[in-house]
Enzyme design. Structure first.
Site, PDB file in Angstrom:
ATOM      1  N   ASP A  46       0.843  -1.197   0.000  1.00  0.00           N
ATOM      2  CA  ASP A  46       0.000   0.000   0.000  1.00  0.00           C
ATOM      3  C   ASP A  46       0.875   1.243   0.000  1.00  0.00           C
ATOM      4  O   ASP A  46       1.725   1.418   0.873  1.00  0.00           O
ATOM      5  CB  ASP A  46      -0.896  -0.009   1.244  1.00  0.00           C
ATOM      6  CG  ASP A  46      -1.808   1.204   1.311  1.00  0.00           C
ATOM      7  OD1 ASP A  46      -2.986   1.070   0.928  1.00  0.00           O
ATOM      8  OD2 ASP A  46      -1.356   2.282   1.762  1.00  0.00           O
ATOM      9  N   TYR A  51       2.782   9.996  -0.330  1.00  0.00           N
ATOM     10  CA  TYR A  51       3.950   9.435   0.354  1.00  0.00           C
ATOM     11  C   TYR A  51       5.251   9.737  -0.400  1.00  0.00           C
ATOM     12  O   TYR A  51       6.334   9.569   0.157  1.00  0.00           O
ATOM     13  CB  TYR A  51       3.827   7.916   0.494  1.00  0.00           C
ATOM     14  CG  TYR A  51       2.628   7.413   1.239  1.00  0.00           C
ATOM     15  CD1 TYR A  51       1.756   8.271   1.913  1.00  0.00           C
ATOM     16  CD2 TYR A  51       2.335   6.050   1.271  1.00  0.00           C
ATOM     17  CE1 TYR A  51       0.640   7.790   2.575  1.00  0.00           C
ATOM     18  CE2 TYR A  51       1.229   5.564   1.944  1.00  0.00           C
ATOM     19  CZ  TYR A  51       0.382   6.434   2.586  1.00  0.00           C
ATOM     20  OH  TYR A  51      -0.718   5.950   3.253  1.00  0.00           O
ATOM     21  N   LYS A  76      -3.054   5.949  -3.906  1.00  0.00           N
ATOM     22  CA  LYS A  76      -4.138   6.882  -3.584  1.00  0.00           C
ATOM     23  C   LYS A  76      -3.907   8.226  -4.245  1.00  0.00           C
ATOM     24  O   LYS A  76      -2.774   8.727  -4.277  1.00  0.00           O
ATOM     25  CB  LYS A  76      -4.236   7.085  -2.062  1.00  0.00           C
ATOM     26  CG  LYS A  76      -4.248   5.804  -1.263  1.00  0.00           C
ATOM     27  CD  LYS A  76      -4.166   6.077   0.235  1.00  0.00           C
ATOM     28  CE  LYS A  76      -3.850   4.818   1.007  1.00  0.00           C
ATOM     29  NZ  LYS A  76      -2.424   4.402   0.908  1.00  0.00           N
ATOM     30  N   HIS A 109      -7.714   9.711  -1.348  1.00  0.00           N
ATOM     31  CA  HIS A 109      -7.050   9.632  -0.043  1.00  0.00           C
ATOM     32  C   HIS A 109      -7.862  10.259   1.087  1.00  0.00           C
ATOM     33  O   HIS A 109      -7.784   9.801   2.235  1.00  0.00           O
ATOM     34  CB  HIS A 109      -5.677  10.301  -0.127  1.00  0.00           C
ATOM     35  CG  HIS A 109      -4.682   9.774   0.838  1.00  0.00           C
ATOM     36  ND1 HIS A 109      -3.327   9.889   0.647  1.00  0.00           N
ATOM     37  CD2 HIS A 109      -4.817   9.124   2.024  1.00  0.00           C
ATOM     38  CE1 HIS A 109      -2.678   9.330   1.658  1.00  0.00           C
ATOM     39  NE2 HIS A 109      -3.566   8.866   2.497  1.00  0.00           N
TER      40      HIS A 109
END
Length: 297
Positions: A46, A51, A76, A109
């Site tokens: 994931d 990120y 996401k 998200h």
């Protein structure tokens, strides 16, 4: 072994019951972390655009030597993406960054941009724009499944009532002491699998003596107990670690928590301290450091 078990999404796609979260793992390190996880036996990774490590995740996937269909990859859309055109471009951007011809699961998200998280705005129109871009990518075969993260009931209803495809997943913060049962039940009632990020409260439950006493009854660690708790609730936990030994331990959860202990865990009050993660909106506005606007798991 839990790493070989799967849930089935509403569209028939199989998804491994345990995944590896990669929040706050830097781009330079994440490729080796992903490769280590796959060597341990993880098949579900994931990540997220926020990120800033999708490229490294893709490198780790390729370095594993496994075929594409042996791996399940989630990413996401950034929370601030609330137009069709931007979402469409960002979907293709994730495919390029990951180096994949398709993504197994892509989520919105957050229903709000992080700077406005849970501050009253619903962004229904913007979420529908982003959702339609996901629907189109799903129809084109770029995405095998689509869903959301951090969505509450009204946010879900907006997509269900006005979209062409219902969300297949709702990924939320859920752990012992903070399990939103009403939202979980509502999401399931609408056909969604619920995923639990930060199932050990970002490490905030590690020193809880009451949990340690329960874990001892199963010769388990607190993280193992917390991960097993999520699994017995039918949630898909996404523990994050960079340590291969911890990856193995997190997957060694083939025990059964008794009904009595599950009742105790369900009734546990939230005593977790989220440490340096407290600055992020999803860990509670009251815990948020004033002015912080970071991304979330």
């Amino acid at each position: 072994m839990i790493l070989k078990e799967t849930f089935t999404l509403s569209n028939g796609v199989s998804i491994p019951k345990l995944g590896l979260g990669t929040w706050r793992i830097e781009e330079a390190a994440v490729a080796q972390v992903v490769r280590n996880a796959i060597d341990v036996g993880y098949r579900h990774i994931d990540t997220a655009q926020a990120y800033e490590n999708e490229h490294g995740v893709g490198e780790g996937l390729r370095a594993s030597g496994l075929t594409r269909d042996a791996l399940f990859v989630t990413t996401k859309l950034v929370a601030e993406c609330k137009t069709y055109a931007e979402a469409k471009g960002r979907i293709d951007g994730s495919l390029r960054a990951l180096g994949l011809d398709h993504i197994d699961l892509m989520l919105i998200h957050s229903p709000q941009p992080w700077s406005e998280f849970r501050e009253g705005g619903h962004f229904h129109e913007g979420n529908l724009e982003a959702w339609r871009a996901l629907e189109d990518a799903y129809a084109a075969g770029k995405l095998r499944a689509i869903g959301v993260s951090n969505f509450e009931r009204g946010d879900l209803d907006n997509l269900i009532d006005n979209g062409a495809v219902a969300p297949m997943v709702n990924q939320i913060l859920a752990h012992v002491g903070n399990t939103p049962f009403d939202l979980i039940d509502y999401s399931r009632g609408k056909g969604m699998l619920v995923e639990a990020y930060s199932p050990v409260a970002h490490g905030g439950l590690m020193k809880n003596t009451a949990l340690a006493a329960i874990a001892d009854r199963y010769a388990a660690s607190i993280p193992q107990l917390c991960i097993r708790y999520c699994l017995q609730l039918g949630l898909l936990p996404l523990p994050k670690t960079v340590n291969a030994d911890h990856m193995r331990s997190n997957a060694a959860v083939d025990f059964v928590i008794s009904d009595a202990d599950m009742a105790t865990l369900r009734g546990t009050e939230n005593v977790a301290e989220y440490g340096d993660a407290s600055m992020f909106p999803v860990f509670g506005k009251e815990r948020q450091i004033e002015g912080a606007t970071g991304t979330a798991p």
